[in-house]
Design a protein around this motif. Sequence first.
Motif, PDB file in Angstrom:
ATOM      1  N   SER A   8       1.213 -11.534   4.593  1.00  0.00           N
ATOM      2  CA  SER A   8       0.922 -10.149   4.960  1.00  0.00           C
ATOM      3  C   SER A   8      -0.036 -10.075   6.142  1.00  0.00           C
ATOM      4  CB  SER A   8       0.348  -9.395   3.772  1.00  0.00           C
ATOM      5  OG  SER A   8      -0.958  -9.834   3.472  1.00  0.00           O
ATOM      6  N   TRP A   9      -0.913 -11.088   6.269  1.00  0.00           N
ATOM      7  CA  TRP A   9      -1.842 -11.092   7.398  1.00  0.00           C
ATOM      8  C   TRP A   9      -1.158 -11.539   8.686  1.00  0.00           C
ATOM      9  CZ3 TRP A   9      -6.761  -9.652   8.548  1.00  0.00           C
ATOM     10  CH2 TRP A   9      -7.493  -9.100   7.505  1.00  0.00           C
ATOM     11  N   ARG A  65      -6.044  -5.405  11.656  1.00  0.00           N
ATOM     12  CA  ARG A  65      -5.846  -6.780  11.200  1.00  0.00           C
ATOM     13  C   ARG A  65      -5.558  -7.710  12.375  1.00  0.00           C
ATOM     14  NH1 ARG A  65      -2.477  -7.586   5.656  1.00  0.00           N
ATOM     15  NH2 ARG A  65      -4.092  -6.830   4.254  1.00  0.00           N
ATOM     16  N   ARG A  91     -11.094   2.494  -2.255  1.00  0.00           N
ATOM     17  CA  ARG A  91     -10.716   1.324  -3.044  1.00  0.00           C
ATOM     18  C   ARG A  91      -9.662   0.482  -2.326  1.00  0.00           C
ATOM     19  NH1 ARG A  91     -12.567   1.515  -8.383  1.00  0.00           N
ATOM     20  NH2 ARG A  91     -11.146  -0.141  -8.996  1.00  0.00           N
ATOM     21  N   GLU A  92      -8.711   1.129  -1.695  1.00  0.00           N
ATOM     22  CA  GLU A  92      -7.695   0.401  -0.957  1.00  0.00           C
ATOM     23  C   GLU A  92      -7.826   0.713   0.524  1.00  0.00           C
ATOM     24  OE1 GLU A  92      -2.933   0.441  -0.582  1.00  0.00           O
ATOM     25  OE2 GLU A  92      -3.732   0.321  -2.620  1.00  0.00           O
ATOM     26  N   HIS A  93      -8.010  -0.307   1.325  1.00  0.00           N
ATOM     27  CA  HIS A  93      -8.152  -0.134   2.765  1.00  0.00           C
ATOM     28  C   HIS A  93      -7.386  -1.235   3.471  1.00  0.00           C
ATOM     29  CE1 HIS A  93     -11.309  -3.199   2.482  1.00  0.00           C
ATOM     30  NE2 HIS A  93     -11.783  -2.491   1.463  1.00  0.00           N
ATOM     31  N   TYR A  94      -7.509  -1.313   4.773  1.00  0.00           N
ATOM     32  CA  TYR A  94      -6.657  -2.219   5.560  1.00  0.00           C
ATOM     33  C   TYR A  94      -6.891  -3.693   5.257  1.00  0.00           C
ATOM     34  CZ  TYR A  94     -10.613  -3.133   8.696  1.00  0.00           C
ATOM     35  OH  TYR A  94     -11.801  -3.506   9.206  1.00  0.00           O
ATOM     36  N   LEU A  95      -8.047  -4.049   4.713  1.00  0.00           N
ATOM     37  CA  LEU A  95      -8.299  -5.449   4.406  1.00  0.00           C
ATOM     38  C   LEU A  95      -7.628  -5.909   3.117  1.00  0.00           C
ATOM     39  CD1 LEU A  95     -12.057  -5.773   5.356  1.00  0.00           C
ATOM     40  CD2 LEU A  95     -10.102  -6.679   6.586  1.00  0.00           C
ATOM     41  N   ASN A  96      -7.440  -4.992   2.184  1.00  0.00           N
ATOM     42  CA  ASN A  96      -6.868  -5.397   0.908  1.00  0.00           C
ATOM     43  C   ASN A  96      -5.619  -4.609   0.521  1.00  0.00           C
ATOM     44  OD1 ASN A  96      -7.865  -2.936   0.145  1.00  0.00           O
ATOM     45  ND2 ASN A  96      -9.253  -3.710  -1.404  1.00  0.00           N
ATOM     46  N   THR A 139      -2.425  -5.251   1.143  1.00  0.00           N
ATOM     47  CA  THR A 139      -1.532  -6.272   0.582  1.00  0.00           C
ATOM     48  C   THR A 139      -2.213  -7.607   0.752  1.00  0.00           C
ATOM     49  OG1 THR A 139      -0.389  -6.443   2.696  1.00  0.00           O
ATOM     50  CG2 THR A 139       0.605  -5.013   1.048  1.00  0.00           C
ATOM     51  N   TYR A 140      -1.984  -8.489  -0.178  1.00  0.00           N
ATOM     52  CA  TYR A 140      -2.661  -9.783  -0.166  1.00  0.00           C
ATOM     53  C   TYR A 140      -1.719 -10.881   0.283  1.00  0.00           C
ATOM     54  CZ  TYR A 140      -6.330  -7.491  -2.822  1.00  0.00           C
ATOM     55  OH  TYR A 140      -7.335  -6.658  -3.220  1.00  0.00           O
TER      56      TYR A 140
END
Length: 74
Positions: free
Chosen positions: A15-16, A24, A3-8, A10-11
């Motif tokens: 953060s990117w 990332r 459910r939580e991985h490196y793409l999501n 932190t939004y």
Amino acid sequence: MPREHYLNATYGIRSWLLTTDHKRIALLYLVSVTFFFFIGGAFATMIRIHLLTPSDCWSRRKPTTSCSPCTAWR
């Protein structure tokens, strides 16, 4: 996929851009290289289109001095 991985994890754009996650960073690199590849291709196409048509130097006006680079082409 979890459910939580490196793409999501932190939004947000911050953060990117300020990430230290190598996955990332690789995605940011891939996106920026692709973007600038197409920008460079667009500029190269514009230059080629400009060179297809003969013109009086870079504009239709007459050069003001005899030392102008345009006079070498006449």
